[in-house]
Design a protein around this motif. Sequence first.
Motif, PDB file in Angstrom:
ATOM      1  N   ASP A   7       0.817  -1.274   0.203  1.00 48.64           N
ATOM      2  CA  ASP A   7       0.305   0.026  -0.091  1.00 48.64           C
ATOM      3  C   ASP A   7       0.957   1.116   0.155  1.00 48.64           C
ATOM      4  N   ASP A   8       1.943   1.358   0.775  1.00 47.30           N
ATOM      5  CA  ASP A   8       2.952   2.436   0.812  1.00 47.30           C
ATOM      6  C   ASP A   8       3.392   2.636  -0.455  1.00 47.30           C
ATOM      7  N   VAL A   9       3.823   1.482  -1.333  1.00 46.28           N
ATOM      8  CA  VAL A   9       4.525   1.632  -2.493  1.00 46.28           C
ATOM      9  C   VAL A   9       3.492   2.336  -3.458  1.00 46.28           C
ATOM     10  N   LEU A  10       2.120   1.713  -3.621  1.00 47.80           N
ATOM     11  CA  LEU A  10       1.327   2.295  -4.532  1.00 47.80           C
ATOM     12  C   LEU A  10       0.978   3.599  -4.272  1.00 47.80           C
ATOM     13  N   ASP A  11       0.768   4.021  -2.850  1.00 47.46           N
ATOM     14  CA  ASP A  11       0.471   5.317  -2.534  1.00 47.46           C
ATOM     15  C   ASP A  11       1.299   6.456  -3.200  1.00 47.46           C
ATOM     16  N   ASP A  15       1.070   9.199  -6.297  1.00 47.21           N
ATOM     17  CA  ASP A  15       1.528  10.785  -5.711  1.00 47.21           C
ATOM     18  C   ASP A  15       2.324  11.258  -6.958  1.00 47.21           C
ATOM     19  N   VAL A  16       3.391  10.574  -7.396  1.00 46.43           N
ATOM     20  CA  VAL A  16       4.286  11.079  -8.133  1.00 46.43           C
ATOM     21  C   VAL A  16       4.183  10.667  -9.852  1.00 46.43           C
ATOM     22  N   TYR A  17       3.232   9.879  -9.932  1.00 42.24           N
ATOM     23  CA  TYR A  17       3.104   9.413 -11.521  1.00 42.24           C
ATOM     24  C   TYR A  17       3.213  10.276 -12.707  1.00 42.24           C
ATOM     25  N   GLU A  18       2.499  11.422 -12.463  1.00 45.29           N
ATOM     26  CA  GLU A  18       2.455  12.463 -13.529  1.00 45.29           C
ATOM     27  C   GLU A  18       3.643  13.035 -13.855  1.00 45.29           C
ATOM     28  N   GLN A  19       4.607  13.105 -12.713  1.00 44.91           N
ATOM     29  CA  GLN A  19       6.151  13.537 -12.751  1.00 44.91           C
ATOM     30  C   GLN A  19       7.016  12.671 -13.393  1.00 44.91           C
ATOM     31  N   LEU A  20       6.766  11.494 -13.371  1.00 45.02           N
ATOM     32  CA  LEU A  20       7.719  10.510 -13.875  1.00 45.02           C
ATOM     33  C   LEU A  20       8.195  10.432 -15.366  1.00 45.02           C
ATOM     34  N   PRO A  21       9.393  10.268 -15.676  1.00 43.33           N
ATOM     35  CA  PRO A  21       9.492  10.435 -17.099  1.00 43.33           C
ATOM     36  C   PRO A  21       9.001   9.490 -17.882  1.00 43.33           C
TER      37      PRO A  21
END
Length: 41
Positions: A7-11, A15-21
Amino acid sequence: MRVWDADDVLDQLFDVYEQLPEETRRAIPLKRAWVLDEEAG
């Protein structure tokens, strides 16, 4: 040191998915889905 459960990993990922390359997002393709929470309010 911090121990993360799934759950921590997915959260954190959400949170940062849109900022990933772009290359990383292609490797981890996610789609946004909207759902109603029937338990709310």
